[in-house]
Design a protein around this motif. Structure first.
Motif, PDB file in Angstrom:
ATOM      1  N   CYS A  29     -26.491 -20.636 -75.967  1.00  0.00           N
ATOM      2  CA  CYS A  29     -27.936 -20.301 -75.572  1.00  0.00           C
ATOM      3  C   CYS A  29     -28.786 -20.606 -76.996  1.00  0.00           C
ATOM      4  O   CYS A  29     -28.496 -20.090 -78.027  1.00  0.00           O
ATOM      5  N   CYS A  32     -30.284 -16.705 -78.107  1.00  0.00           N
ATOM      6  CA  CYS A  32     -29.337 -15.724 -78.885  1.00  0.00           C
ATOM      7  C   CYS A  32     -27.904 -16.077 -79.356  1.00  0.00           C
ATOM      8  O   CYS A  32     -27.119 -15.501 -79.914  1.00  0.00           O
ATOM      9  N   CYS A  48     -29.836 -17.779 -69.615  1.00  0.00           N
ATOM     10  CA  CYS A  48     -28.637 -16.942 -70.313  1.00  0.00           C
ATOM     11  C   CYS A  48     -28.617 -15.493 -69.689  1.00  0.00           C
ATOM     12  O   CYS A  48     -29.129 -14.776 -69.573  1.00  0.00           O
ATOM     13  N   HIS A  50     -26.788 -13.585 -71.304  1.00  0.00           N
ATOM     14  CA  HIS A  50     -26.880 -12.268 -72.243  1.00  0.00           C
ATOM     15  C   HIS A  50     -28.299 -12.091 -72.691  1.00  0.00           C
ATOM     16  O   HIS A  50     -28.713 -10.685 -72.788  1.00  0.00           O
ATOM     17  N   CYS A  51     -29.057 -12.932 -72.565  1.00  0.00           N
ATOM     18  CA  CYS A  51     -30.497 -12.525 -73.180  1.00  0.00           C
ATOM     19  C   CYS A  51     -31.827 -12.735 -72.233  1.00  0.00           C
ATOM     20  O   CYS A  51     -32.807 -12.599 -72.320  1.00  0.00           O
ATOM     21  N   PHE A  53     -32.823 -15.828 -71.268  1.00  0.00           N
ATOM     22  CA  PHE A  53     -33.587 -16.884 -71.891  1.00  0.00           C
ATOM     23  C   PHE A  53     -33.661 -17.840 -70.741  1.00  0.00           C
ATOM     24  O   PHE A  53     -32.521 -18.346 -70.386  1.00  0.00           O
TER      25      PHE A  53
HETATM   26 ZN   LIG Z   1     -29.197 -16.013 -74.882  1.00  0.00          ZN
END
Ligand SMILES: [Zn+2]
Length: 286
Positions: A29, A32, A48, A50-51, A53
């Motif tokens: 990513c 992050c 993403c 996780h974040c 994005f």
């Molecule tokens: Zn990310």
């Protein structure tokens, strides 16, 4: 070294019968820096996990994500005059085009298709930033005119996904002429009383943001998308002022009334289906 790589390694490989393992199974990513497995990333439409994005997507991605069950019919676009100026900088324009075509397996930076969206007929034109920065030359202009004509012919809404650095400098003034041309294309759809919806994706700048990209009846943007005309540094140097936080980002433009909504990629198709549904229902009533 060449003896090792060119002779010994292939030998060992044939002995072991091992298949080449693609090295693009994992993506990092850019926001992050977390690693994401490619199937997980594809399932999340290149967002993403996780974040959140939103990574850049290709025109093929857009078409597959937009239409019902990912089914659509692409239309062949009129061929533009190749390399009208015989342009050359470090490379020939024709060579750049060939490279971009090999890389993206597209003829140019735009794809046009029709199909159903939420059960309603729709025409979608999608741009690929991958293809020479999504720059707008005569081929992109042709694509937009063809998309508009198709929308009028089918009495269907036109949805355009923008992703572009602006005009294609290798085509000089011809690329600039695509600005009024694309504006006329969007006008054709409006004059037919059909909805023209623009989805601004990262990045939408230059001549594209100064023409058809800002003329939607409904203007949607993806989170965090860079949307503007000139680059922030150029503006800062010209006005000699520090620009505010988040300047030229989708959320900033939304807060300042330039666009109607910022929609996450995961919610985008249902949102488009609702909008298209509303507009066609109203049309039927009228
Ligand atoms: Zn990310």
């Amino acid at each position: 070294m060449s003896w090792l790589t060119e002779f010994v390694r292939p030998k060992i490989r044939t002995l072991l019968g091992r298949k080449e393992v693609p090295d693009n199974l994992w993506h990092q990513c850019p926001s992050c820096q977390q690693m994401i497995f490619h199937t997980e990333l594809a399932a999340a439409k290149k967002v993403c996990p996780h974040c959140g994005f939103h990574m850049r997507a290709t025109a093929q991605d857009r078409l597959a994500w937009t239409f019902d069950e990912g089914k659509y019919t692409r239309i062949e676009l009129p061929k533009a005059v190749p390399d009208p100026l015989k342009f050359r900088d470090q490379k020939r324009y024709t060579d750049r085009l060939k490279e971009a075509r090999d890389k993206t397996r597209q003829d140019d930076a735009i794809l046009v298709a029709h199909g159903t969206l939420g059960g309603v007929n729709a025409v979608v034109a999608a741009m690929s930033f991958d293809f020479m920065g999504g720059s707008m030359g005569a081929a992109v202009g042709e694509g937009l005119v063809a998309a508009a004509r198709l929308a009028v012919l089918q009495a269907a809404p036109l949805i355009v996904y923008t992703a572009s650095g602006g005009a294609r400098m290798q085509e000089g003034a011809i690329s600039l002429m695509q600005m009024p041309r694309s504006v006329i294309a969007s006008q054709m759809v409006k004059e037919a009383g059909l909805p023209y919806i623009v989805v601004l994706t990262d990045p939408t700048t230059g001549g594209v943001s100064a023409s058809f990209a800002m003329l939607g009846d409904i203007q949607i943007a993806e989170p965090g998308a860079l949307i503007g005309f000139a680059g922030a540094r150029v503006i800062e140097q010209t006005v000699r002022e520090k620009l505010p936080e988040g300047f030229q980002r989708a959320e900033y433009l939304h807060a300042h009334g330039i666009i109607d909504m910022v929609v996450k990629r995961g919610d985008l198709t249902p949102m488009l289906a609702r909008l298209v549904g509303f507009c066609t229902a109203r049309q039927m009533a009228a």
